[in-house]
Design a protein around this motif. Structure first.
Motif, mmCIF file in Angstrom:
data_model
loop_
_atom_site.group_PDB
_atom_site.id
_atom_site.type_symbol
_atom_site.label_atom_id
_atom_site.label_comp_id
_atom_site.label_asym_id
_atom_site.label_seq_id
_atom_site.Cartn_x
_atom_site.Cartn_y
_atom_site.Cartn_z
ATOM 1 N N SER A 269 43.308 8.298 31.041
ATOM 2 C CA SER A 269 43.153 8.223 29.576
ATOM 3 C C SER A 269 43.262 8.377 28.984
ATOM 4 N N CYS A 270 44.328 9.063 27.501
ATOM 5 C CA CYS A 270 44.332 9.871 26.271
ATOM 6 C C CYS A 270 43.880 9.421 24.928
ATOM 7 N N ILE A 271 43.416 10.573 24.365
ATOM 8 C CA ILE A 271 43.604 10.312 22.659
ATOM 9 C C ILE A 271 43.204 10.814 22.004
ATOM 10 N N ASP B 91 42.222 1.109 21.747
ATOM 11 C CA ASP B 91 40.434 0.631 22.798
ATOM 12 C C ASP B 91 41.267 0.508 23.537
ATOM 13 N N GLU B 92 42.180 -0.195 24.751
ATOM 14 C CA GLU B 92 42.444 -0.428 25.476
ATOM 15 C C GLU B 92 42.348 1.159 26.728
ATOM 16 N N GLN B 93 42.882 2.652 25.512
ATOM 17 C CA GLN B 93 42.659 3.503 26.852
ATOM 18 C C GLN B 93 41.140 4.246 27.075
ATOM 19 N N VAL B 94 39.768 3.641 26.150
ATOM 20 C CA VAL B 94 38.957 3.350 26.401
ATOM 21 C C VAL B 94 38.597 3.098 27.481
ATOM 22 N N VAL B 95 39.370 1.430 27.271
ATOM 23 C CA VAL B 95 38.391 0.536 28.107
ATOM 24 C C VAL B 95 39.325 1.261 29.921
ATOM 25 N N SER B 96 40.077 1.575 29.433
ATOM 26 C CA SER B 96 40.320 1.632 31.196
ATOM 27 C C SER B 96 39.576 3.209 31.630
ATOM 28 N N PHE B 97 39.499 3.386 30.576
ATOM 29 C CA PHE B 97 38.355 4.971 31.324
ATOM 30 C C PHE B 97 37.343 4.391 31.557
ATOM 31 N N GLN B 98 36.234 3.655 31.641
ATOM 32 C CA GLN B 98 35.207 3.141 31.192
ATOM 33 C C GLN B 98 35.000 2.184 32.814
ATOM 34 N N THR B 99 36.159 1.423 32.419
ATOM 35 C CA THR B 99 36.557 -0.121 33.867
ATOM 36 C C THR B 99 36.761 0.614 35.008
ATOM 37 N N ASP B 100 38.172 1.042 34.639
ATOM 38 C CA ASP B 100 39.196 1.150 35.971
ATOM 39 C C ASP B 100 38.522 2.564 36.711
ATOM 40 N N PRO B 101 38.266 2.080 37.806
ATOM 41 C CA PRO B 101 37.536 2.647 39.315
ATOM 42 C C PRO B 101 38.912 4.427 38.994
ATOM 43 N N THR C 250 40.311 13.500 16.587
ATOM 44 C CA THR C 250 40.487 12.477 16.798
ATOM 45 C C THR C 250 39.620 11.775 17.861
ATOM 46 N N ALA C 251 38.984 11.597 18.868
ATOM 47 C CA ALA C 251 38.414 11.555 19.759
ATOM 48 C C ALA C 251 37.003 11.557 19.867
ATOM 49 N N GLY C 252 36.554 12.083 18.692
ATOM 50 C CA GLY C 252 35.356 12.398 18.823
ATOM 51 C C GLY C 252 34.283 11.817 17.610
ATOM 52 N N MET C 253 34.818 10.281 17.889
ATOM 53 C CA MET C 253 33.637 9.264 16.781
ATOM 54 C C MET C 253 33.876 7.905 17.460
ATOM 55 N N GLY C 254 33.140 7.365 17.128
ATOM 56 C CA GLY C 254 32.950 5.217 17.098
ATOM 57 C C GLY C 254 33.434 5.212 18.887
ATOM 58 N N ILE C 255 33.481 6.138 19.875
ATOM 59 C CA ILE C 255 34.049 5.949 21.633
ATOM 60 C C ILE C 255 32.819 5.673 21.724
#
Length: 450
Positions: free
Chosen positions: A336-338, A346-356, A367-372
């Motif tokens: 994933s990349c932000i 949101d999709e990038q984060v969800v993929s990383f968090q849930t997709d093995p 840009t990726a240091g807050m709120g995730i």
């Protein structure tokens, strides 16, 4: 009215809880309690653009009361229309980013929010910006104000003034110049301010008069952390180019009338780009001149994948992000990349968090240091760093937060004998990097030399 008692003014409060300790949830609880007590009907939340959706998600998860929430998006006309149409049942909540807030100040003032929540409040640390001035004016109209930040003092204690002017003007007054003259000594350069030693007790007392702070250690049973510095040797040709740039940067400073934080850090940025493997010649086209850090990162990624572990990689520059993602693609590793310009955060984060199968997350520090939340990984590699203490701490908190069960490891890729070492040391010491470099220059040294 420098000595006026804060109690005579409308309530304002700093929630300075450490990163990852649940400031958003606490704020939702405060808003709900005030609403149920009949004290507020409208809440305005102003936050960085990248984390507007976080508020919508967190309200949906944790708000155990009746509310209607709208994130203001689209054109200014569309945002204003959405705001005017916000009239559902229960507590009315509008969420907007700082840039839009100052452009919509008239409409927001007319909406008459009772409670204003200023998220990542250090974003208004500079008292003269449009966003800060807007928050000062809107705050003066609201019954209640709440400022959320784990880093109220991002670089200098003087940063406090603008945030407290929004919250509670009685604490430090409404005049920046009175505030500055009361608590600080002017240095040789305009940007150099040193706290007057005899004023520190008063400053500290006023600072804490409307603030509370809990660290992760106070309220969360989070695992320990470990820092690892991995030194990288630049290739001979890249090192020669680096030393030439060090020499030229020092020479350029020597011909300027005034050495400021801005111009000394601008030249430092060019050196940081080079240690990451890239330079930008006068023709404006970015050129890769080193693979030293990429090679080191490749080894770390291969080891993590072999162990079945996920990994977060943080870098500063776009060229670095693109090179890292290209390397991962060549390695056949889903990621994933932000970074700036990415719209499906949101999709990038969800993929990383849930997709093995998504094993690596690559993020740009600004840009990726807050709120995730990136707790699927317990190791974060800093390919490169910027100079912001806030960005540094925010990025680290993405893996070390609620939900993390494993010991967190931070790996810093540092080009040996370069400015990388100075930047990392300043951040770890919570020092003012610009001041350190200016002091080096004033004493006759080359601030960029190792």
């Amino acid at each position: 009215m420098q000595n006026e008692s804060p109690k005579k003014h409308r309530p304002g409060l700093v929630n300075g809880d450490g990163l990852g300790t649940g400031k958003t949830i606490t704020s939702i609880a405060i808003a709900g309690a005030l609403a149920q007590a009949g004290k507020v009907q409208r809440v305005l939340i102003v936050a960085p653009l990248s984390i507007l959706g976080v508020w919508q998600d967190e309200f949906a998860k944790f708000a155990a009361f009746d509310y209607t929430l709208q994130v203001l998006t689209g054109s200014s006309t569309q945002k204003a229309k959405t705001l005017r149409g916000l009239n559902g049942s229960g507590l009315q909540v509008a969420v907007v980013n700082y840039e839009s807030a100052w452009r919509l100040e008239k409409e927001l003032a007319a909406w008459q929010p009772d409670l204003i929540i200023c998220d990542e409040g250090h974003k208004i640390k500079s008292h003269g910006t449009n966003a800060s001035k807007t928050m000062h004016r809107l705050g003066a109209r609201a019954k209640y104000r709440l400022l959320l930040t784990g880093t109220p003092v991002t670089n200098k204690a003087v940063d406090i003034f603008s945030q407290y002017k929004f919250l509670h003007p009685a604490v430090f007054g409404t005049s920046f110049y009175r505030f500055r003259n009361r608590y600080f000594e002017q240095g040789y350069f305009p940007s150099q301010l040193t706290m007057k030693q005899h004023m520190e007790p008063e400053f500290t007392q006023r600072l804490h008069s409307i603030a509370f702070r809990a660290t992760k250690a106070d309220c969360l049973d989070l695992p320990d952390t470990l820092d690892i510095v991995r030194s990288v040797e630049l290739e001979p040709a890249a090192r020669r180019t680096y030393h030439d740039l060090v020499r030229d940067s020092f020479a350029e400073l020597g011909v300027e009338d005034t050495v400021t934080a801005a111009n000394i850090l601008t030249r430092l940025m060019r050196l940081s780009q080079l240690t990451g493997g890239f330079i930008k010649p006068d023709d404006g086209k970015v050129v890769q001149i080193s693979r030293a850090k990429l090679a080191a990162l490749e080894d770390i990624i291969e080891q993590a994948v072999a162990e079945g572990k996920k990994l977060v990689v943080i870098a500063r520059f776009v060229a670095e992000i693109e090179a890292i993602c290209a390397m991962l693609t060549n390695m056949g590793i889903a990621h994933s990349c932000i970074m700036g310009g990415v719209t499906d955060r949101d999709e990038q984060v969800v993929s990383f968090q849930t997709d093995p199968t998504v094993q690596v997350f690559v993020g740009q520090i600004a840009t990726a240091g807050m709120g995730i939340t990136l707790t699927a990984a317990s190791t974060m590699v800093f390919y490169s760093l910027d100079y912001s203490m806030s960005n540094f701490e925010q990025a680290k908190a993405r893996i070390h937060r609620v939900g993390q069960r494993d010991k967190c490891t931070y790996v810093y890729l540092v080009a040996r004998g370069t400015v990388d070492e100075k930047i990392l040391q300043a951040l770890r010491d919570k020092a003012d990097l610009a001041k350190t470099l200016i002091d080096d220059f004033r004493t006759g040294g080359n601030p960029y030399a190792e």
